[in-house]
Enzyme design. Structure first.
Site, PDB file in Angstrom:
ATOM      1  N   GLU A 203     -10.087  93.142  11.497  1.00 48.87           N
ATOM      2  CA  GLU A 203     -10.325  92.506  10.205  1.00 48.87           C
ATOM      3  C   GLU A 203     -11.552  93.123   9.524  1.00 48.87           C
ATOM      4  OE1 GLU A 203      -8.128  90.704   9.026  1.00 48.87           O
ATOM      5  OE2 GLU A 203      -7.455  89.056  10.295  1.00 48.87           O
TER       6      GLU A 203
ATOM      7  N   ASP B 230      -1.794  94.917  19.525  1.00 46.19           N
ATOM      8  CA  ASP B 230      -2.557  93.677  19.564  1.00 46.19           C
ATOM      9  C   ASP B 230      -1.723  92.534  20.126  1.00 46.19           C
ATOM     10  OD1 ASP B 230      -0.831  93.592  17.418  1.00 46.19           O
ATOM     11  OD2 ASP B 230      -2.376  93.530  15.900  1.00 46.19           O
TER      12      ASP B 230
ATOM     13  N   HIS C 170      -6.459  95.385   7.050  1.00 44.25           N
ATOM     14  CA  HIS C 170      -6.633  95.443   8.510  1.00 44.25           C
ATOM     15  C   HIS C 170      -5.525  96.274   9.151  1.00 44.25           C
ATOM     16  CE1 HIS C 170      -4.050  91.663   8.755  1.00 44.25           C
ATOM     17  NE2 HIS C 170      -3.545  92.357   9.756  1.00 44.25           N
TER      18      HIS C 170
ATOM     19  N   ASP D 107      -5.377  92.717   3.483  1.00 44.62           N
ATOM     20  CA  ASP D 107      -6.835  92.900   3.402  1.00 44.62           C
ATOM     21  C   ASP D 107      -7.283  94.214   4.038  1.00 44.62           C
ATOM     22  OD1 ASP D 107      -6.471  92.411   6.086  1.00 44.62           O
ATOM     23  OD2 ASP D 107      -7.800  90.667   6.197  1.00 44.62           O
TER      24      ASP D 107
HETATM   25  C1  GLP Z   1      -0.251  91.596  11.582  1.00 44.81           C
HETATM   26  C2  GLP Z   1      -0.282  92.688  12.644  1.00 44.81           C
HETATM   27  C3  GLP Z   1      -0.517  94.049  12.021  1.00 44.81           C
HETATM   28  C4  GLP Z   1       0.416  94.255  10.844  1.00 44.81           C
HETATM   29  C5  GLP Z   1       0.152  93.203   9.796  1.00 44.81           C
HETATM   30  C6  GLP Z   1       1.016  93.364   8.563  1.00 44.81           C
HETATM   31  O1  GLP Z   1      -1.512  91.159  11.231  1.00 44.81           O
HETATM   32  N1  GLP Z   1      -1.268  92.453  13.631  1.00 44.81           N
HETATM   33  O2  GLP Z   1      -0.307  95.043  13.001  1.00 44.81           O
HETATM   34  O3  GLP Z   1       0.250  95.530  10.300  1.00 44.81           O
HETATM   35  O4  GLP Z   1       0.428  91.948  10.397  1.00 44.81           O
HETATM   36  O5  GLP Z   1       2.231  92.699   8.726  1.00 44.81           O
HETATM   37  P1  GLP Z   1       3.508  92.911   7.846  1.00 44.81           P
HETATM   38  O6  GLP Z   1       4.040  94.251   8.217  1.00 44.81           O
HETATM   39  O7  GLP Z   1       4.422  91.805   8.244  1.00 44.81           O
HETATM   40  O8  GLP Z   1       3.084  92.829   6.432  1.00 44.81           O
END
Ligand code: GLP
Length: 256
Positions: free
Chosen positions: A145, A67, A140, A138
């Site tokens: 989302e 993304d 995702h 959440d």
């Molecule tokens: C962002 C990214 C996701 C990732 C998520 C969790 O939203 N787009 O790909 O999995 O964060 O992040 P973290 O690993 O920092 O908790």
């Protein structure tokens, strides 16, 4: 779904890095699916160390990011392309070449057309061999989302307030600096990867991990779609595994 419960986040990273090392050892031209967020960072550090030790190289690999933010400055340090360049490319970090790191173009004149082109580019390379994933609190994955289509392809989307709040730590703690839109691989795009490796660590992920592994498949918890994929490995630490009803069984199955 293979669920590995490890004492700590660093042990999850060791296992994940080994899976990637094994893949490139057997398939040097593998197509990797790479994720941002803080969760895969210890894994990337181990991959850099392995590359420095001459034990691994992504020189012949291609990598596709999950993304990207829409409308973020090209040189902003939190632009996902720049994050991934730092982790995997700069100073010959893992051998991966900048031209082989593909990221969705969040600044395209027509982001919708760019999203479709990105989806096609993944398919043209024969699809992702191993997709690394984190998970949002959440549920995702990528930036898919809650409430989106379970069959979505790469698309432009809106970030939830919760995700922008979670990511504000990368933007001086100021939610107003976090972009409101993103381009993300869709759930069906992620599902077309041959293998999926999801890592979740820390207490903040326990509810999402519970749903991912033991909830019903639902757009309310987007990651639950992974229950429909035949080759998913989930690596969690004890904190993220805390709500799993069948934790003892998963441990037994992992060990045998
Ligand atoms: C962002 C990214 C996701 C990732 C998520 C969790 O939203 N787009 O790909 O999995 O964060 O992040 P973290 O690993 O920092 O908790």
């Amino acid at each position: 779904m293979r669920i590995g419960i490890f004492p700590s986040a660093s042990e999850c990273a060791t296992y994940a890095a080994q899976m990637l090392a094994d893949l490139v050892a057997s398939t040097p031209t593998a197509v990797l699916g790479v994720a941002t967020g803080s969760t895969p960072e210890p894994t990337y550090a181990l991959l850099r160390a392995a590359h420095a030790a001459g034990e691994l190289s992504f020189a012949e690999c291609e990598a596709f990011a999950l993304d990207e933010y829409v409308g973020i400055d090209a040189d902003h340090p939190e632009r996902y392309r720049n994050v991934l360049l730092r982790h995997l490319v700069t100073d010959d970090a893992t051998g991966l070449r900048a031209e082989n790191l593909h990221t969705p173009d969040g600044n395209a004149e027509d982001p919708h057309a760019a999203a479709l082109a990105y989806d096609r580019a993944i398919a043209e390379r024969g699809g992702v061999d191993l997709q690394i994933l984190g998970i949002g609190a959440d549920g995702h994955i990528g930036f898919n989302e809650p409430g989106g289509a379970l069959v979505s392809r790469t698309h432009v989307d809106v970030l939830t307030h919760q995700t922008r709040l979670d990511n504000a730590r990368f933007f001086d703690g100021d939610i107003t600096k976090v972009p409101t839109h993103c381009v993300t691989q869709g759930l069906a795009t992620i599902m077309s990867a041959k293998k999926i490796l999801l890592i979740a660590t820390g207490d903040a992920k326990r509810a999402a991990v519970k749903e991912l592994c033991e909830g019903g498949v639902s757009a309310f918890w987007p990651a639950t779609i992974l229950q429909m994929h035949e080759d998913v490995t989930v690596l969690v630490d004890e904190a993220a595994a805390a709500d799993l009803a069948l934790a003892d069984f998963y441990r037994e199955r992992w060990e045998n």
